[in-house]
Design a protein around this motif. Structure first.
Motif, PDB file in Angstrom:
ATOM      1  N   THR A  27      38.211  57.534  53.114  1.00 37.96           N
ATOM      2  CA  THR A  27      38.922  58.269  54.108  1.00 37.96           C
ATOM      3  C   THR A  27      40.442  57.419  54.231  1.00 37.96           C
ATOM      4  N   ARG A  28      40.505  56.281  53.754  1.00 38.64           N
ATOM      5  CA  ARG A  28      42.054  55.711  53.684  1.00 38.64           C
ATOM      6  C   ARG A  28      42.031  55.226  52.388  1.00 38.64           C
ATOM      7  N   TRP A  29      43.412  55.040  52.205  1.00 36.69           N
ATOM      8  CA  TRP A  29      43.886  54.592  50.758  1.00 36.69           C
ATOM      9  C   TRP A  29      43.381  53.297  50.305  1.00 36.69           C
ATOM     10  N   GLU A  30      43.294  52.315  51.249  1.00 33.53           N
ATOM     11  CA  GLU A  30      42.809  51.061  51.015  1.00 33.53           C
ATOM     12  C   GLU A  30      41.104  51.009  50.516  1.00 33.53           C
ATOM     13  N   ASP A  31      40.491  52.091  51.019  1.00 35.04           N
ATOM     14  CA  ASP A  31      39.128  52.132  50.568  1.00 35.04           C
ATOM     15  C   ASP A  31      38.955  52.591  49.039  1.00 35.04           C
ATOM     16  N   ALA A  32      39.924  53.229  48.511  1.00 34.75           N
ATOM     17  CA  ALA A  32      39.958  53.668  47.284  1.00 34.75           C
ATOM     18  C   ALA A  32      40.759  52.492  46.056  1.00 34.75           C
ATOM     19  N   SER A  33      41.095  51.663  46.548  1.00 36.71           N
ATOM     20  CA  SER A  33      41.510  50.731  45.938  1.00 36.71           C
ATOM     21  C   SER A  33      40.604  50.053  45.108  1.00 36.71           C
ATOM     22  N   ILE A  34      40.801  49.464  43.930  1.00 35.46           N
ATOM     23  CA  ILE A  34      39.799  48.758  43.121  1.00 35.46           C
ATOM     24  C   ILE A  34      40.200  47.243  43.114  1.00 35.46           C
ATOM     25  N   ASN A  35      39.204  46.440  43.594  1.00 34.69           N
ATOM     26  CA  ASN A  35      39.477  45.067  43.459  1.00 34.69           C
ATOM     27  C   ASN A  35      38.934  44.313  42.201  1.00 34.69           C
ATOM     28  N   VAL A  36      39.768  43.883  41.486  1.00 37.54           N
ATOM     29  CA  VAL A  36      39.805  43.150  40.180  1.00 37.54           C
ATOM     30  C   VAL A  36      39.164  41.927  40.428  1.00 37.54           C
ATOM     31  N   PRO A  37      37.989  41.446  40.026  1.00 39.18           N
ATOM     32  CA  PRO A  37      37.600  40.059  40.330  1.00 39.18           C
ATOM     33  C   PRO A  37      38.313  38.971  39.625  1.00 39.18           C
ATOM     34  N   ALA A  38      38.511  37.744  40.176  1.00 37.72           N
ATOM     35  CA  ALA A  38      39.284  36.751  39.556  1.00 37.72           C
ATOM     36  C   ALA A  38      38.698  36.402  38.327  1.00 37.72           C
ATOM     37  N   ALA A  39      39.471  35.775  37.481  1.00 38.52           N
ATOM     38  CA  ALA A  39      38.870  35.251  36.352  1.00 38.52           C
ATOM     39  C   ALA A  39      37.923  34.109  36.506  1.00 38.52           C
ATOM     40  N   GLU A  40      38.054  33.478  37.624  1.00 39.00           N
ATOM     41  CA  GLU A  40      37.137  32.131  37.650  1.00 39.00           C
ATOM     42  C   GLU A  40      35.887  32.699  38.323  1.00 39.00           C
ATOM     43  N   THR A  41      35.543  33.607  38.524  1.00 44.07           N
ATOM     44  CA  THR A  41      34.391  34.446  38.905  1.00 44.07           C
ATOM     45  C   THR A  41      33.749  35.203  37.757  1.00 44.07           C
ATOM     46  N   SER A  42      34.558  35.405  36.726  1.00 45.13           N
ATOM     47  CA  SER A  42      33.897  36.323  35.626  1.00 45.13           C
ATOM     48  C   SER A  42      33.618  35.258  34.349  1.00 45.13           C
ATOM     49  N   GLN A  43      32.664  36.038  33.660  1.00 41.32           N
ATOM     50  CA  GLN A  43      32.089  35.376  32.494  1.00 41.32           C
ATOM     51  C   GLN A  43      32.999  35.058  31.535  1.00 41.32           C
ATOM     52  N   GLY A  44      33.082  33.732  31.081  1.00 44.47           N
ATOM     53  CA  GLY A  44      34.071  33.342  29.872  1.00 44.47           C
ATOM     54  C   GLY A  44      35.603  33.045  30.145  1.00 44.47           C
ATOM     55  N   HIS A  45      35.853  33.185  31.435  1.00 45.15           N
ATOM     56  CA  HIS A  45      36.973  32.491  31.939  1.00 45.15           C
ATOM     57  C   HIS A  45      38.215  33.426  31.065  1.00 45.15           C
ATOM     58  N   SER A  46      38.332  34.501  31.120  1.00 41.34           N
ATOM     59  CA  SER A  46      39.260  35.342  30.202  1.00 41.34           C
ATOM     60  C   SER A  46      40.466  34.855  30.540  1.00 41.34           C
ATOM     61  N   ALA A  47      41.428  34.848  29.492  1.00 42.15           N
ATOM     62  CA  ALA A  47      42.769  34.397  29.661  1.00 42.15           C
ATOM     63  C   ALA A  47      43.831  35.698  29.623  1.00 42.15           C
ATOM     64  N   LEU A  48      42.951  36.922  29.859  1.00 38.04           N
ATOM     65  CA  LEU A  48      43.889  38.170  29.632  1.00 38.04           C
ATOM     66  C   LEU A  48      44.605  38.177  31.012  1.00 38.04           C
ATOM     67  N   PRO A  49      44.612  37.529  32.019  1.00 40.80           N
ATOM     68  CA  PRO A  49      45.762  37.839  33.129  1.00 40.80           C
ATOM     69  C   PRO A  49      47.119  37.213  32.458  1.00 40.80           C
ATOM     70  N   LEU A  50      47.004  36.370  31.396  1.00 41.81           N
ATOM     71  CA  LEU A  50      48.216  35.660  31.092  1.00 41.81           C
ATOM     72  C   LEU A  50      49.136  36.879  30.279  1.00 41.81           C
ATOM     73  N   PHE A  51      48.288  37.864  29.625  1.00 43.55           N
ATOM     74  CA  PHE A  51      49.147  39.226  29.105  1.00 43.55           C
ATOM     75  C   PHE A  51      50.117  39.698  29.962  1.00 43.55           C
ATOM     76  N   ALA A  52      49.486  39.867  31.520  1.00 42.93           N
ATOM     77  CA  ALA A  52      50.325  40.519  32.486  1.00 42.93           C
ATOM     78  C   ALA A  52      51.261  39.727  33.043  1.00 42.93           C
ATOM     79  N   TRP A  53      50.994  38.234  33.305  1.00 41.87           N
ATOM     80  CA  TRP A  53      52.101  37.605  33.928  1.00 41.87           C
ATOM     81  C   TRP A  53      53.165  37.272  33.141  1.00 41.87           C
ATOM     82  N   LEU A  54      52.989  37.184  31.810  1.00 37.63           N
ATOM     83  CA  LEU A  54      53.958  36.883  30.834  1.00 37.63           C
ATOM     84  C   LEU A  54      54.728  37.829  30.454  1.00 37.63           C
TER      85      LEU A  54
END
Length: 268
Positions: A27-54
């Motif tokens: 019913t609201r835009w906020e409800d439709a948003s996707i929450n991407v889990p932080a790397a510290e809570t994901s298996q393998g501690h991915s360095a994938l955010p670096l590709f976005a940040w840099l």
């Protein structure tokens, strides 16, 4: 024609049934948003955010800064592929790029260890080491923008702790990146390698836009400087704040001279 209508009606019915089984529409835009889990809570501690940040598309404005290179081009010191590589290579081994990577390493270590005093010391030194007004602008503007992006889309409890520990609006770029990396449990070595290479790429991009080198020479410069970036990351990984220092005086003078340069493309 009839066949097409029947197929369309069946597809619509199936779509409606799947939608009903999945539950009501948000019913609201906020409800439709996707929450991407932080790397510290994901298996393998991915360095994938670096590709976005840099990435050049990340909103820190790195494209606006030449780190004093524009003045060096104006004076003729940086004028071709060889002098471009020499200029950037000196910054990696003896200058401000080396210091930035060491500062990122020390700040990362403090965040991972929840060492508020160590983080504040690294953050204060990172700002204090700016040799002139434009160098200060370069690191603080990018750092502030990076923190804003973290707050907007990349927050984790560790990042929130680090920002609360610093209690300042002025955070240098290397420290901001380190906070993000440690907050997402990205290992130090890939973080430092990626950071060193990103610094090189940004200066090569500046040289291309200043018409000193072309795209092909730019790629050759990045490839030839990659071993230096790797060595710097390895050195910084075991370095402390006592290892900070530099002897790239020509670059420091160029940054100062750029402040009064008559015509210019870059903010530093």
């Amino acid at each position: 024609m009839v066949t097409t209508i029947i197929i369309t009606m069946r597809a619509t019915a199936i779509s409606r049934r799947e939608r009903t089984e999945a539950g009501p529409w948000p019913t609201r835009w906020e409800d439709a948003s996707i929450n991407v889990p932080a790397a510290e809570t994901s298996q393998g501690h991915s360095a994938l955010p670096l590709f976005a940040w840099l990435s050049p598309s990340f909103p820190v404005g790195s494209f606006a800064f030449s780190h004093g290179m524009e003045w060096a081009v104006h004076q003729g010191t940086v004028r071709d592929p060889e002098t471009t590589r020499a200029w950037i290579g000196a910054l990696l081994t003896h200058g401000s790029l080396r210091n930035d990577v060491i500062l990122a390493s020390c700040a990362w270590s403090s965040v991972r260890a929840t060492d508020a005093a160590g983080l504040r010391e690294a953050a204060e030194l990172a700002v204090a080491l700016s040799g002139c007004r434009e160098r200060h602008l370069e690191t603080s503007a990018q750092g502030t923008a990076f923190v804003t992006a973290l707050k907007t889309a990349w927050m984790t409890p560790k990042i929130a702790w680090a920002l609360e520990a610093l209690r300042t609006e002025e955070i240098a770029y290397p420290v901001a990146l380190a906070i993000g990396g440690a907050g997402h449990a990205i290992e130090r070595h890939p973080l430092l390698e990626a950071f060193a290479l990103a610094l090189v790429q940004n200066l090569v991009s500046a040289a291309i836009r200043l018409s000193v080198i072309g795209q092909s020479d730019g790629q050759r410069a990045i490839a030839s400087l990659m071993p230096s970036a790797r060595r710097l990351a390895a050195e910084a990984e075991v370095a402390t704040l006592d290892d900070l220092g530099g002897a790239a005086f020509h670059s420091d003078i160029a940054a100062i001279k750029h402040e009064t340069q008559y015509t210019r493309l870059f903010r530093s």
